[in-house]
Design an enzyme around this catalytic site. Structure first.
Site, PDB file in Angstrom:
ATOM      1  N   TYR A   1       4.853  -2.073  -5.776  1.00 47.56           N
ATOM      2  CA  TYR A   1       5.320  -3.328  -5.174  1.00 47.56           C
ATOM      3  C   TYR A   1       6.026  -4.166  -6.243  1.00 47.56           C
ATOM      4  O   TYR A   1       5.674  -4.083  -7.424  1.00 47.56           O
ATOM      5  CB  TYR A   1       4.141  -4.142  -4.644  1.00 47.56           C
ATOM      6  CG  TYR A   1       3.531  -3.620  -3.364  1.00 47.56           C
ATOM      7  CD1 TYR A   1       3.971  -4.078  -2.126  1.00 47.56           C
ATOM      8  CD2 TYR A   1       2.499  -2.697  -3.396  1.00 47.56           C
ATOM      9  CE1 TYR A   1       3.400  -3.629  -0.958  1.00 47.56           C
ATOM     10  CE2 TYR A   1       1.919  -2.222  -2.220  1.00 47.56           C
ATOM     11  CZ  TYR A   1       2.370  -2.698  -1.005  1.00 47.56           C
ATOM     12  OH  TYR A   1       1.812  -2.248   0.154  1.00 47.56           O
TER      13      TYR A   1
ATOM     14  N   TYR B   1      -0.054   4.852  -3.266  1.00 45.15           N
ATOM     15  CA  TYR B   1      -0.387   4.236  -4.566  1.00 45.15           C
ATOM     16  C   TYR B   1      -1.901   4.184  -4.770  1.00 45.15           C
ATOM     17  O   TYR B   1      -2.658   4.112  -3.808  1.00 45.15           O
ATOM     18  CB  TYR B   1       0.251   2.855  -4.688  1.00 45.15           C
ATOM     19  CG  TYR B   1      -0.149   1.826  -3.642  1.00 45.15           C
ATOM     20  CD1 TYR B   1      -1.318   1.073  -3.766  1.00 45.15           C
ATOM     21  CD2 TYR B   1       0.675   1.578  -2.537  1.00 45.15           C
ATOM     22  CE1 TYR B   1      -1.661   0.111  -2.825  1.00 45.15           C
ATOM     23  CE2 TYR B   1       0.332   0.626  -1.585  1.00 45.15           C
ATOM     24  CZ  TYR B   1      -0.833  -0.098  -1.737  1.00 45.15           C
ATOM     25  OH  TYR B   1      -1.168  -1.034  -0.795  1.00 45.15           O
TER      26      TYR B   1
ATOM     27  N   ARG C   1      -3.989   4.763  -1.483  1.00 48.51           N
ATOM     28  CA  ARG C   1      -3.604   4.318  -0.145  1.00 48.51           C
ATOM     29  C   ARG C   1      -2.582   5.298   0.434  1.00 48.51           C
ATOM     30  O   ARG C   1      -1.605   5.635  -0.225  1.00 48.51           O
ATOM     31  CB  ARG C   1      -2.940   2.918  -0.194  1.00 48.51           C
ATOM     32  CG  ARG C   1      -3.799   1.728  -0.572  1.00 48.51           C
ATOM     33  CD  ARG C   1      -4.996   1.444   0.296  1.00 48.51           C
ATOM     34  NE  ARG C   1      -4.908   1.735   1.721  1.00 48.51           N
ATOM     35  CZ  ARG C   1      -4.300   0.992   2.639  1.00 48.51           C
ATOM     36  NH1 ARG C   1      -3.679  -0.116   2.323  1.00 48.51           N
ATOM     37  NH2 ARG C   1      -4.329   1.343   3.922  1.00 48.51           N
TER      38      ARG C   1
ATOM     39  N   HIS D   1       2.269   3.332   3.675  1.00 50.08           N
ATOM     40  CA  HIS D   1       2.175   2.382   4.797  1.00 50.08           C
ATOM     41  C   HIS D   1       3.172   1.257   4.631  1.00 50.08           C
ATOM     42  O   HIS D   1       3.617   0.954   3.525  1.00 50.08           O
ATOM     43  CB  HIS D   1       0.756   1.801   4.904  1.00 50.08           C
ATOM     44  CG  HIS D   1       0.351   1.052   3.678  1.00 50.08           C
ATOM     45  ND1 HIS D   1      -0.167   1.680   2.555  1.00 50.08           N
ATOM     46  CD2 HIS D   1       0.424  -0.269   3.357  1.00 50.08           C
ATOM     47  CE1 HIS D   1      -0.408   0.778   1.618  1.00 50.08           C
ATOM     48  NE2 HIS D   1      -0.053  -0.408   2.067  1.00 50.08           N
TER      49      HIS D   1
ATOM     50  N   HIS E   1       3.384  -2.829   5.717  1.00 55.49           N
ATOM     51  CA  HIS E   1       2.638  -3.969   6.266  1.00 55.49           C
ATOM     52  C   HIS E   1       3.493  -4.682   7.303  1.00 55.49           C
ATOM     53  O   HIS E   1       4.678  -4.939   7.062  1.00 55.49           O
ATOM     54  CB  HIS E   1       2.274  -4.955   5.157  1.00 55.49           C
ATOM     55  CG  HIS E   1       1.336  -4.396   4.125  1.00 55.49           C
ATOM     56  ND1 HIS E   1      -0.027  -4.551   4.205  1.00 55.49           N
ATOM     57  CD2 HIS E   1       1.559  -3.691   2.998  1.00 55.49           C
ATOM     58  CE1 HIS E   1      -0.598  -3.970   3.159  1.00 55.49           C
ATOM     59  NE2 HIS E   1       0.341  -3.436   2.407  1.00 55.49           N
TER      60      HIS E   1
HETATM   61 FE   LIG Z   1      -0.102  -2.071   0.725  1.00 52.83          FE
END
Ligand SMILES: [Fe+3]
Lengths: 239, 177
Positions: A109, A148, A158, A161, A163
């Site tokens: 991110y 990640y 994770r 995905h 959000h």
């Molecule tokens: Fe996330």
């Protein structure tokens, strides 16, 4: 106020909607943050059957294209993510704001607290927004996010995905969720995905590969339809 | 399960650039003649502030109308400042309740955070509305006085304070819609 009653935080009302309980101990962060006192069931009032009218909110023409927010194109697999937003009765949710955010193709991110040692992409911020059209449809162009690691348990990753934040027609219909990709090998070990106890409800978080919407020589497509709580409460099920 | 509703998932820790890219915490300018400030801190069960939450509010205008003309009634604040959030707005008027009786002035609140698999929903009531609060249909349903008290903001002179305790002693009362 005969309709008002109390409800345990992880109880039947949450599962009626397919929502996860607040407390899911395998997801460690829920342990200190999940409320434990009974929830008070609020009957519908104007306060929650109304909601902010985002039809007037300015959404830029390119806000739904996460691959065109910088000088160059981001690295990764270009994809189209689209679908329809409806309420529980199948009615389209029109002119409603959708906000999305995601990791880049490497699983990183842009957020300053993301310490995953994967490369940033100066051509990708990973945030987008759009309004649903008159049939409740929306469409984003982006790149497929990477998986990640997140330290929740040993070797925790994770699944890929995106959000999603949605308003729908009322305070009552507000939803923040995550869209997953079909066939992800990381589902089984992810306590956030698996916090949704009901198998059918959990499957509703997974987009489907959509060959019809792919653009030859350009991008694959995934379809993610979203069902929000309607303006009025759905009737209680008796148990 | 009939509605096939899409389940909630946590907002996670990395939402700020997408959701808080611009300041939505001032519903009216701070120099508005009727501006009030609502501040608070979100706490976990260890009493530690929660610095990665997002707090949203939704409330009526001074006349009790929702989303009217120039007043949207919607606000958003992060809690990156040591778990604390802050809004500048105007005090809402009373709004009709479920059976037509009037509800005391109140603000609807949603809290999203890492570790919350779905939002928590609460209400802020006003400390100077003793009479209206006493006859409010939601507050008067709550038998436990201490629990009810968690919904009433505290007057600190230059601001109203509404702390949110997610879990543990003095947990804030939360609602199921
Ligand atoms: Fe996330």
């Amino acid at each position: 106020m005969k309709e008002m009653r109390e409800q345990s935080p992880g109880g039947v009302v949450g599962s009626r909607r397919g929502d996860p309980p607040y407390l899911a101990p395998d997801y460690v962060a829920t342990r200190l943050r999940a409320p434990k006192e009974p929830l008070i069931i609020l009957p519908s009032t104007l306060s929650d059957t109304t909601g902010p009218a985002y039809g007037r909110a300015p959404v830029g023409e390119l806000d739904n294209d996460l691959t065109r927010q910088h000088e160059g194109e981001p690295l990764g697999e270009r994809i189209i993510v689209h679908g329809r937003v409806t309420d529980g009765d199948g009615r389209p949710v029109r002119g409603s704001l959708i906000e999305v955010w995601q990791a880049n193709a490497a699983g990183r991110y842009t957020h300053h607290l993301d310490r995953h040692p994967a490369p940033l992409d100066s051509n990708f911020s990973g945030a987008g927004r759009c309004l649903t059209d008159d049939e409740g449809r929306y469409r984003f162009v982006t790149v497929k996010p990477g998986a990640y690691p997140w330290k929740n348990h040993h070797n925790a990753w994770r699944p890929a995905h995106i959000h999603f934040s949605l308003f729908g027609e009322a305070f009552r219909s507000r939803l923040i969720t995550q869209m997953y990709f079909p066939g992800d090998p990381l589902f089984w070990q992810d306590p956030i995905f698996n916090s949704v106890r009901d198998e059918k409800a959990r499957q509703r978080l997974i987009s489907s590969f959509d060959l019809e919407t792919t653009v030859p020589e350009w991008a694959l497509a995934y379809r993610f339809d979203i069902v929000l709580e309607g303006r009025r409460a759905t009737p209680m099920e008796d148990h | 399960m009939g509605s096939g509703r899409t389940p909630s998932q946590t907002i996670g820790p990395f939402f700020h650039d997408a959701l808080l890219d611009k300041d939505r915490s001032e519903l009216v300018p701070p120099d508005h003649p009727e501006a009030i400030r609502i501040v608070g801190t979100v706490y976990d069960s260890a009493g530690d502030p929660v610095p990665d939450a997002m707090v949203e509010i939704w409330h009526a205008d001074r006349a009790g109308r929702y989303d009217h003309e120039n007043f949207s009634g919607f606000g958003r604040s992060d809690t990156v400042d040591g778990g604390s959030f802050s809004f500048v707005t105007v005090k809402p008027g009373p709004v009709a309740g479920p059976d037509g009786e009037m509800q005391a002035p109140h603000v609807m609140v949603s809290v999203f955070a890492r570790g919350l698999l779905k939002r928590v929903v609460t209400r802020i009531y006003f400390p100077d509305e003793g009479e209206a609060n006493a006859s409010d249909p939601v507050l008067s349903f709550m038998e436990d006085a201490a629990f009810r008290e968690t919904l009433i903001a505290r007057d600190e002179g230059d601001a109203l304070r509404f702390d949110i305790r997610l879990q543990g002693e003095n947990q804030t009362a939360f609602f199921e819609l």
